[in-house]
Design an enzyme around this catalytic site. Structure first.
Site, short mmCIF file in Angstrom:
data_model
loop_
_atom_site.label_atom_id
_atom_site.label_comp_id
_atom_site.label_asym_id
_atom_site.label_seq_id
_atom_site.Cartn_x
_atom_site.Cartn_y
_atom_site.Cartn_z
N HIS B 226 30.17 13.64 -8.49
CA HIS B 226 29.52 12.91 -7.42
C HIS B 226 28.41 13.73 -6.78
O HIS B 226 27.26 13.28 -6.64
CB HIS B 226 30.55 12.50 -6.36
CG HIS B 226 29.96 11.77 -5.19
ND1 HIS B 226 29.57 12.41 -4.03
CD2 HIS B 226 29.68 10.46 -5.03
CE1 HIS B 226 29.09 11.51 -3.19
NE2 HIS B 226 29.14 10.31 -3.77
N ARG B 332 -10.01 16.70 8.26
CA ARG B 332 -10.03 16.47 9.71
C ARG B 332 -10.65 17.68 10.40
O ARG B 332 -10.48 18.81 9.92
CB ARG B 332 -8.61 16.26 10.24
CG ARG B 332 -7.89 15.07 9.61
CD ARG B 332 -6.45 15.01 10.12
NE ARG B 332 -5.61 14.21 9.24
CZ ARG B 332 -5.00 14.68 8.15
NH1 ARG B 332 -5.11 15.96 7.81
NH2 ARG B 332 -4.26 13.89 7.40
N ARG B 388 -14.44 14.25 8.24
CA ARG B 388 -14.40 13.25 9.29
C ARG B 388 -14.86 13.87 10.61
O ARG B 388 -14.34 14.92 11.02
CB ARG B 388 -12.98 12.71 9.47
CG ARG B 388 -12.91 11.62 10.53
CD ARG B 388 -11.53 11.03 10.64
NE ARG B 388 -10.59 11.99 11.21
CZ ARG B 388 -9.28 11.72 11.38
NH1 ARG B 388 -8.79 10.57 11.00
NH2 ARG B 388 -8.48 12.62 11.91
N GLU B 515 -10.76 1.51 9.40
CA GLU B 515 -9.41 1.61 9.98
C GLU B 515 -9.23 0.68 11.17
O GLU B 515 -8.15 0.58 11.74
CB GLU B 515 -9.13 3.06 10.40
CG GLU B 515 -10.22 3.67 11.26
CD GLU B 515 -10.01 5.17 11.53
OE1 GLU B 515 -8.88 5.65 11.48
OE2 GLU B 515 -11.02 5.86 11.80
N GLY B 536 -8.55 4.11 6.33
CA GLY B 536 -7.58 4.85 7.12
C GLY B 536 -6.42 3.91 7.39
O GLY B 536 -6.38 3.24 8.41
N THR B 537 -5.51 3.85 6.42
CA THR B 537 -4.48 2.81 6.52
C THR B 537 -3.42 3.12 7.56
O THR B 537 -2.64 2.24 7.91
CB THR B 537 -3.84 2.55 5.14
OG1 THR B 537 -3.50 3.80 4.55
CG2 THR B 537 -4.79 1.79 4.24
N ASN B 538 -3.38 4.35 8.08
CA ASN B 538 -2.44 4.59 9.19
C ASN B 538 -2.87 3.77 10.41
O ASN B 538 -2.11 2.97 10.95
CB ASN B 538 -2.41 6.07 9.58
CG ASN B 538 -1.91 6.96 8.47
OD1 ASN B 538 -1.32 6.47 7.50
ND2 ASN B 538 -2.14 8.25 8.58
N ASP B 539 -4.11 3.98 10.84
CA ASP B 539 -4.59 3.24 12.01
C ASP B 539 -4.74 1.75 11.70
O ASP B 539 -4.45 0.90 12.53
CB ASP B 539 -5.94 3.81 12.49
CG ASP B 539 -5.72 4.96 13.46
OD1 ASP B 539 -4.57 5.41 13.58
OD2 ASP B 539 -6.69 5.39 14.11
N CYS B 601 -7.42 7.17 2.62
CA CYS B 601 -7.01 8.50 3.06
C CYS B 601 -5.85 8.45 4.04
O CYS B 601 -5.55 9.42 4.70
CB CYS B 601 -8.19 9.28 3.63
SG CYS B 601 -8.87 8.55 5.13
#
Lengths: 645, 645
Positions: B226, B332, B388, B515, B536-539, B601
């Site tokens: 296991h 950044r 950026r 974004e 900027g797919t986070n924002d 990004c």
């Protein structure tokens, strides 16, 4: 040399009027430096009465053009009739007389007050000069605002001391403290004082002060003076040419008939009559006149969209109904958790650690909230009322300061520390994007349950009394189909249970706000379940731009100045971005559910350009604050006329 | 009864292996209650060596199946070859022997470690069993993570005291404090401790503890126990079957060769060798092996997208480059305002009341920042680096606590009150939606100017040294075309001036983050000016959902539990909503500018399902953190293979 209007630019009365000065340029008349003479005899007599001048004196020293140069007057009168008939609109003409010959220097559509705008449009319609659609298009929706401005309370007015009269330069009632400069007006207003700006005459440097003041009073200058023209443009109450006032800038006082008014003393103005009162006179909202009502009827005839109101109280609902709102598009329920005992129960709920505790606390709120809904539904009987479920984050219901927290601890008999820990745990980095809207309803379904009981319980009670309530339950902040489905499940099952208990039922709809970009993008999914969409364009604008309305002060003014933005997107709906989402969501929603009812309930619902856009998108209704209802109705009719032909 | 693998599930070695127990059920072998015997002689000998059992003893008491039942073994070996050739994948087989007859109970593709996954795929490719595309598809990108897991620092290891050996059940190196229960593991980890969970054997109740631990050590159980199976699934370091350990749950201690290890003492595990060390041994990042490198070469052959990295320092850039990143997709610059003297100058800028003051302060930062860029560009020479411009709100650069404010006041020689006022004025209700990104650059263009000088100045300096920098300047948080245009103007004019001064120039691009939802909606407008888009797919996720990443803790777990959301949209890109915007923006942008370079990004750039979506949308590249580069490369290749045929 003179300036004349084919109709009264202040009231709209179909009465030729104007002013002239001998040996002067047109701009001297407008500048208001010298008090000009009247063009017509009747105008001259009216003026003399206001100024307290005897008829003999008037005839001898202030003769009208009609009396002084009857032939020139006759010629001018012919021209004004001809020009108005030609242009089919009230004309603002400039003329001069040289060596006994009349020269018309210029003619153009005249600026007018909102009241005049309505009256002239409706008069010309009745006179057969223009058709209904033209009459509707003639009125600038924003100007309607002036007609809806406060008037004096009639009871308060009975006890008011009339101290002087001036020209009714721009309508509305205003009360405030006397200041003698534009700077003072701006400064005092900045700190929250209502002020009346008193000047001998005004000039363009006074603009900021005029904008800040509740009303404007001048001793010199006629209906076409700077003060009068600008105040009308601003829709601001103005009394001009009150020649009996002795204004002393140095002593900062006004003397009139042995009364001395000092800086900071209250006076009150009636811009619709020219009356000036000593002291503070209570104001109240306007009563629309017959022309206004007829215009409003025309808007209903031509509009494709109906107009609802955003109203949270029976009073607001009744005001809006009087203005022709045909339903409530947004009834917020936040305040139903706040007043009196409700907030204690609400805080009890927030402090509860389990469902049972929360349900117990909510049960205390239920009867209050049900009573609130009964009153609103009664005010809006037979018309639909869209009720938005609880929206704001829970931290808005707890005190942030220690003092309030101590009171809360005492009232609820729990340790201060527990309150503070809970308040701390509710703190959010970005509350706009936090635990609110249906995120609350989905984490605490018992809130949705209680609100459903209150809404439908109220409707059932009214039904017993023979009053028809048409409730529409609106889920806020939906972003995901399943968020809506979960809330709908709670609402429908609570309703079912309630109806079974009552042995009776109510027709109701369940729909959603569209205020999250993702909701607009996935509207075809959400429309599989939601029976209506209401665009919350305030939040939709915040999220589409990524702007917090509370935090734009540091950059938005610069953006407007640099023309990065043409208009504040919170005032005028941004068609390219936010509008694109609105249009997309409407299309996607209707593709799935052709009869989907679509409306808007953001502040844009009362802004003419935004209302036009809503029409273009094919919305069923716009909803706005009560005093914007007439504006929205007119804008909706204009949009229909402009776009559908 | 036994369980066997056609190849080694831990290392991938092409060596038949397995375990069996006499008089037992298959589940007893898996459960690890009794230490099973080996199938092959070589396996048995390896096992004995680890367990410290002499060959004579082994032969007599722990014979392999190959030795004990040579005919049965021969038959089993034939089957395993046949089955693997048939399924063209490593098989996990269960068998039993009854009355001298072999029964194959079950066969299926075997679970394996990331290392085994790569080795088996590449071996089978070389053995001609599968083709290149199949080899690429055989490896689960997420499992690659294990290969990139830390290993022991070789120097630290020289001084480490080896106290025992177990089975190399799941690779990687781990160091931490000993705990003896799953609850303790979870609890200690919760408060930030690194722990090694030590058990005689594990069971499904131990899952949470295993997930929380750095590594797992068991005294009993084989490679198919296991603990071993689960740890490999989790990609977590595990040493199993270390039979020399005497584990005492009551005394909370381990005894091994006269050494006593108590709860809370440090031990270290090498899951790739089975070595167990006393004390804390420093770990370091993995070195990819030849198979891994060959696999990575294959990914480049089949991928349509390239993979860049998000790197802010030369070290990160070099790590990513070693993993095959072909550029920096997001550099950044926040930290370039923070370290050392820079923060003092930055605060000076923030306190300045006019442009001149700000420029003076920024001039102090310029040389530091230029040096920072030189180092990064040098590390990434000949590859593009997307820089950026400053993104976070200014309040992140000033101390929030009074203590820090006092220090700041002292360092800057200004009154504390002034600092506090400025900090207060920078406070925002929703900083996510506030004065940040290009809203900073547009209100304080001097920041953009300074950063442009630093970026292009660095590139010019490198050019003198014969090093090619390829800078791409990226404007953050664009929502409106004119926002971008204003920033572009500052960048281009600063560049022009700089190039004229230097008598030399650099090729550079100016592009933007996408974004803000509005940027995606109006991408056709923004693409008229922007030379590249980076999502900027986070924002974008924050705003499309209306979620603040800092505030989702109160409802997201409930949403996942209730299945309102299938996955955390910050981990797996939401295709229906956010993805729709990404696709729309890409299409709109390319419609205007067919050669528009488009990348991502956000953190999604290293998540396989999101990378697949980026491929489907037609992006040019994905950019992710250095250690996710191999994962992204593999996911990109798989997407290309899966979607383009």
């Amino acid at each position: 040399t003179g300036v004349c209007f084919t109709r009264d630019a202040a009231t709209g009365e179909d009465q030729f009027m104007g002013e002239y000065l001998v040996n002067a340029q047109g701009e001297d008349v407008v500048a208001g430096i010298r008090t000009p003479l009247q063009i017509t005899k009747i105008g001259s007599q009216r003026w003399a009465e206001l100024a307290g001048i005897k008829e003999d004196d008037r005839k001898a020293n202030y003769p009208s053009l009609e009396e002084a140069m009857p032939e020139i007057y006759k010629e001018l009168d012919d021209y004004q009739i001809k020009l108005e008939n030609h242009y089919k609109d009230m004309q603002d003409m400039e003329f001069t007389v040289q060596e006994g010959k009349l020269w018309i220097l210029q003619t153009r559509s005249g600026k007018r007050t909102g009241a005049a705008m309505v009256k002239i449009a409706m008069d010309m319609l009745k006179q057969g000069m223009i058709d209904e659609k033209t009459a509707v298009l003639r009125v600038d929706p924003i100007k309607l605002d002036e007609l809806l401005h406060p008037i004096f309370d009639q009871d308060a007015l009975k006890n008011a001391e009339l101290i002087a009269k001036g020209l009714a330069a721009s309508p509305g009632a205003a009360t405030g403290k006397v200041v003698f400069s534009a700077d003072d007006a701006a400064e005092w207003a900045e700190r929250g004082e209502d002020v009346i700006m008193v000047r001998v005459e005004t000039s363009p440097e006074d603009l900021a002060g005029m904008a800040a003041a509740q009303g404007i009073l001048t001793a010199r200058g006629g209906m076409t003076s700077h003060a009068a023209v600008v105040a009308r443009g601003m829709g601001k109450c103005c009394v001009s040419g009150a020649g009996t006032l002795k204004i002393d800038y140095n002593a900062k006082q006004i003397e009139v008939n042995d009364i001395v008014i000092k800086e900071g003393d209250y006076i009150s103005l009636n811009g619709s009559t020219g009356d000036i009162y000593l002291g503070e006179v209570a104001t109240k909202e306007a009563e629309p006149d017959a022309d206004f009502k007829e215009l409003m009827e025309l808007t209903s005839k031509y509009s494709k969209m109906s107009v609802r109101t955003n109203a949270d109280t029976p009073d607001e609902a009744l005001t809006a109904r009087r203005f022709g709102a045909v339903g409530i598009g947004l009834c917020r329920t936040e305040h139903m958790f706040f007043d009196g005992d409700k907030i204690i129960a609400m805080r009890e709920m927030i402090l509860s650690e389990d469902v049972e505790g929360r349900k117990k606390a909510l049960a205390k709120i239920l009867p209050y909230q049900q009573a609130d809904f009964e009153r609103i539904f009664e005010a809006m009987h037979d018309l639909p009322v869209t009720v938005r479920l609880l929206d704001p984050p829970l931290h808005e219901f707890v005190p942030r300061e220690e003092k309030g927290q101590q009171e809360m601890a005492k009232a609820m008999n729990v340790p201060l520390k527990k309150i503070q820990q809970r308040v701390e745990s509710l703190h959010e980095a970005n509350p706009m994007l936090g635990h609110r809207g249906c995120r609350l309803g989905n984490t605490f379904p018992e809130i949705t349950e209680m609100q459903t009981k209150a809404i439908l319980g109220a409707a059932l009670n009214l039904k017993k009394r023979g009053i028809t309530a048409i409730p529409e339950i609106m889920v806020p902040l939906t972003g995901i189909l399943y968020e809506f489905l979960e809330q709908e499940k709670v609402i429908r099952s609570t309703a079912k249970e309630l109806f079974e208990e009552a042995g009776d039922s109510i027709d109701y709809k369940v729909g959603t706000m569209i205020e999250i970009p993702r909701a607009a993008l996935t509207a075809n999914r959400i429309a599989t379940a939601a029976e209506f969409f209401s665009f919350g364009t305030n939040d939709l604008t915040q999220m589409t731009f990524g702007y917090s309305r509370d935090d734009i002060g540091t950059f938005l003014p610069i953006y407007l100045e640099k023309k990065i933005l043409k208009a504040d997107p919170f005032q005028v709906l941004d068609r390219k971005g936010v509008g694109q989402l609105v249009e997309m969501a409407t299309e996607k929603g209707r593709a799935i559910r052709p009869d989907l009812k679509v409306g808007i309930c953001g502040e844009h619902g009362g802004e003419p350009s935004s209302v036009e856009f809503c029409h273009m998108v094919g919305m069923n209704y716009v909803s706005c604050s009560p005093f914007r209802v007439p504006i929205a109705r007119l804008a909706a009719a204009q949009a229909a006329i402009n776009h559908d032909e």
